[in-house]
Design a protein around this motif. Structure first.
Motif, mmCIF file in Angstrom:
data_model
loop_
_atom_site.group_PDB
_atom_site.id
_atom_site.type_symbol
_atom_site.label_atom_id
_atom_site.label_comp_id
_atom_site.label_asym_id
_atom_site.label_seq_id
_atom_site.Cartn_x
_atom_site.Cartn_y
_atom_site.Cartn_z
ATOM 1 N N THR A 1 -45.795 -35.457 -70.415
ATOM 2 C CA THR A 1 -44.489 -36.107 -70.275
ATOM 3 C C THR A 1 -43.462 -35.094 -69.785
ATOM 4 O O THR A 1 -42.267 -35.265 -70.007
ATOM 5 C CB THR A 1 -44.028 -36.672 -71.639
ATOM 6 N N GLU B 1 -37.797 -48.314 -69.353
ATOM 7 C CA GLU B 1 -38.813 -48.288 -70.413
ATOM 8 C C GLU B 1 -39.809 -47.152 -70.219
ATOM 9 O O GLU B 1 -40.871 -47.145 -70.833
ATOM 10 C CB GLU B 1 -39.581 -49.617 -70.465
ATOM 11 N N GLY B 2 -39.501 -46.204 -69.327
ATOM 12 C CA GLY B 2 -40.427 -45.103 -69.105
ATOM 13 C C GLY B 2 -39.645 -43.896 -68.644
ATOM 14 O O GLY B 2 -38.496 -44.013 -68.219
ATOM 15 N N GLY B 3 -40.256 -42.757 -68.693
ATOM 16 C CA GLY B 3 -39.556 -41.539 -68.311
ATOM 17 C C GLY B 3 -39.876 -41.132 -66.883
ATOM 18 O O GLY B 3 -40.017 -39.950 -66.606
ATOM 19 N N TYR C 1 -45.554 -40.738 -66.779
ATOM 20 C CA TYR C 1 -46.357 -40.068 -67.806
ATOM 21 C C TYR C 1 -47.803 -40.097 -67.340
ATOM 22 O O TYR C 1 -48.254 -41.083 -66.749
ATOM 23 C CB TYR C 1 -46.283 -40.802 -69.158
ATOM 24 N N GLU D 1 -36.585 -43.327 -73.388
ATOM 25 C CA GLU D 1 -37.508 -42.884 -72.327
ATOM 26 C C GLU D 1 -38.912 -43.424 -72.528
ATOM 27 O O GLU D 1 -39.863 -42.930 -71.924
ATOM 28 C CB GLU D 1 -37.566 -41.352 -72.281
ATOM 29 N N TYR E 1 -46.956 -46.497 -75.969
ATOM 30 C CA TYR E 1 -47.978 -46.716 -74.945
ATOM 31 C C TYR E 1 -49.249 -46.030 -75.415
ATOM 32 O O TYR E 1 -49.198 -44.949 -75.991
ATOM 33 C CB TYR E 1 -47.588 -46.092 -73.596
#
Lengths: 336, 336
Positions: A60, A138-140, A143, B138, B143
């Motif tokens: 990440t 909803e994500g960086g 990943y 983030e 997940y």
């Protein structure tokens, strides 16, 4: 539809997902074993004298591209290194990508290309993969998760249970470079710099040692740094790990940033170093092997295993002894 | 520090991470091969007549707990099923968890417990794992990524290249239940309901068919639904896939929601069904085997492979023919 950024439809299992997999992942990572039409990949038959080893890691890191590497090359090296320090030769990888909606396809392409370069360099094949697209916010960004499979000689004895009193502890190079390189790349605290991450395969460092009498244990210090590996040793063996602060290699930019911000380089991540425990009789030989390699020039003997209570004790440059606690707070999130 | 929620420090490699791994992951998933102190896990020697198969999958389903399962059980079944339809017996899993800062530890505990139940039920061992914690905002809560390793009989011939003209196509049960169950669980469009996801291991459906003469190809329709599997067949074989709409099992709640919202159940995800291509001579036998199983009672022969151009053509209930395009937009993101 915007064709230069990832959309939710790139994750739906339909045409766009197939095209993304073909145009980016299969294009760079393609090899005879990667069949993007199959549910599972067949692995070739392995030599019967080998033992199969498996490991897995999530990534990440932020920023995704940084001086010295990308999240893609880091994902290869991180997993390759876990196999290498366990005495295995890495052979196969699987890859999961979690991509945030809106991600730049050009950047994805660069990252997967750098991943493919690292895989070629390490002689590992990506044999299976999966991509998921998550909603914006909803994500960086991206990943990755990689699982690695490797082969270890069946007779190899290597592990925390091999460590003996009076064994010596070595490290293959300066510690904390990856952590500080990430901090500088993020321009946190107003600091900038071009310090390179040390992220790399440690196979050149581990391979020449395999089968050597007196090699007890190896680990690559990543999250939690060298100190966390030393705590693992103390906890597993019930013995004291005594480190000599003056002997632990720390590069100048890392030392300066740590001094400014109050960080301890022993707790900062490396991504291309090895810590090893070796019998006293063979430690100088391991040191010489490492120092003869380009990535081991600054290798050093940094401490020893002492009978006594399980603790990590630092013999400080001021002449005193200091107990190193386990890492509590996270100094640098999203470091790997 | 708040002890009931995940903090960034739970991902830093130090004490809190070790305690999280021990208290949640190792507690539920523990087995003799899972050594949370090791860099890589050793796999036991496998029967020489077997071929090793590997697959990987990411999971971002929303909500994380839903009628019929959780993201944890889904992660086991999704990966087990990819191995099962390739003719393998699943044996080992690795697990990656990306956890968002602030995540409720009680919920994490429930999810990993449900994962452990599914793994026990499928007789697979989680042999390696990794956790990463990402900053609040983030990540999508949680997940998961799972990689599976299984063993397939070396002589098994199964795959898209085995499909022949006039072969028949079967499905093991009603399609689209997982997709609509997720939609209802999210209370999207003001709709609610208790439809169960069909998420389950398909091993009971695939195992009795292995080695059977005339079994050409199996796949579990997930993202993109049954239609996407049919497109995979058409593209790989260069032949027409002709489906009979009236014969495709669709449960009443799925049909009603699809009618209300204009969804096509053929494009909605299943997570516990198998589509199979079988020679005309053996199709009735496969159908009988499936219909005798609790999870195959509604199995049906739904179409056939026709020489001709590669396309998926639906023989509609109104008596006409309709070409089914590949999935373009994503009807339901975060479905698996």
């Amino acid at each position: 539809m915007d064709e230069s950024h990832v959309s939710l439809a790139h994750g739906n299992g339909g045409r766009l997902m197939r095209e993304l997999v073909e145009a980016v992942f299969a294009r760079h990572l393609g090899n005879p074993m990667l069949d993007i039409q199959a549910d599972a990949a067949e692995l070739p038959r392995l030599a019967p004298e080998g033992v199969m080893m498996v490991t897995t890691d999530g990534f990440t890191v932020q920023p995704l591209e940084f001086p010295g590497g990308t999240i893609g090359s880091l994902a290869v090296h991180g997993t390759v290194n876990d196999l290498a320090v366990s005495g295995a030769t890495p052979r196969f990888l699987t890859l999961n990508a979690f991509i945030e909606e809106g991600f730049d396809l050009e950047q994805l392409n660069r990252i997967i290309a750098s991943m493919a370069d690292a895989a070629r360099h390490c002689d590992v094949a990506v044999v299976a993969g999966d991509t998921k697209v998550v909603r914006r916010g909803e994500g960086g960004g991206l990943y990755l998760a990689t699982t690695g499979i490797g082969i270890r000689p069946a007779k190899l004895r290597l592990g925390l249970n091999q460590v003996r009193p009076d064994d010596l502890i070595l490290v293959s190079g300066p510690v904390g470079n990856h952590g500080i390189a990430m901090l500088l790349a993020r321009e946190q605290f107003g600091l900038t710099g071009n310090l390179l991450s040390d992220q790399a395969s440690v196979m050149p460092l581990t391979a020449p040692l395999l089968g050597m009498e007196g090699l007890r244990f190896m680990r690559d210090p990543t999250r939690g740094g060298l100190a966390t590996v030393m705590h693992d040793i103390a906890r597993a063996t019930g013995m004291e790990v005594r480190l000599s602060q003056a002997d632990i290699p720390v590069s100048d930019p890392v030392a300066s940033v740590c001094e400014m911000l109050g960080y301890d380089p022993l707790f900062l991540a490396c991504e291309g170093r090895v810590a090893a425990v070796v019998s006293p009789a063979r430690a100088e030989e391991v040191l010489a092997i490492w120092q003869a390699l380009p990535q081991g020039r600054e290798a050093a003997i940094i401490g020893s295993i002492k009978p006594g209570r399980p603790a990590v004790v630092l013999d400080t440059e001021l002449g005193g002894l200091r107990v190193l606690d386990e890492l509590e707070d996270d100094p640098l999130p999203r470091i790997c």
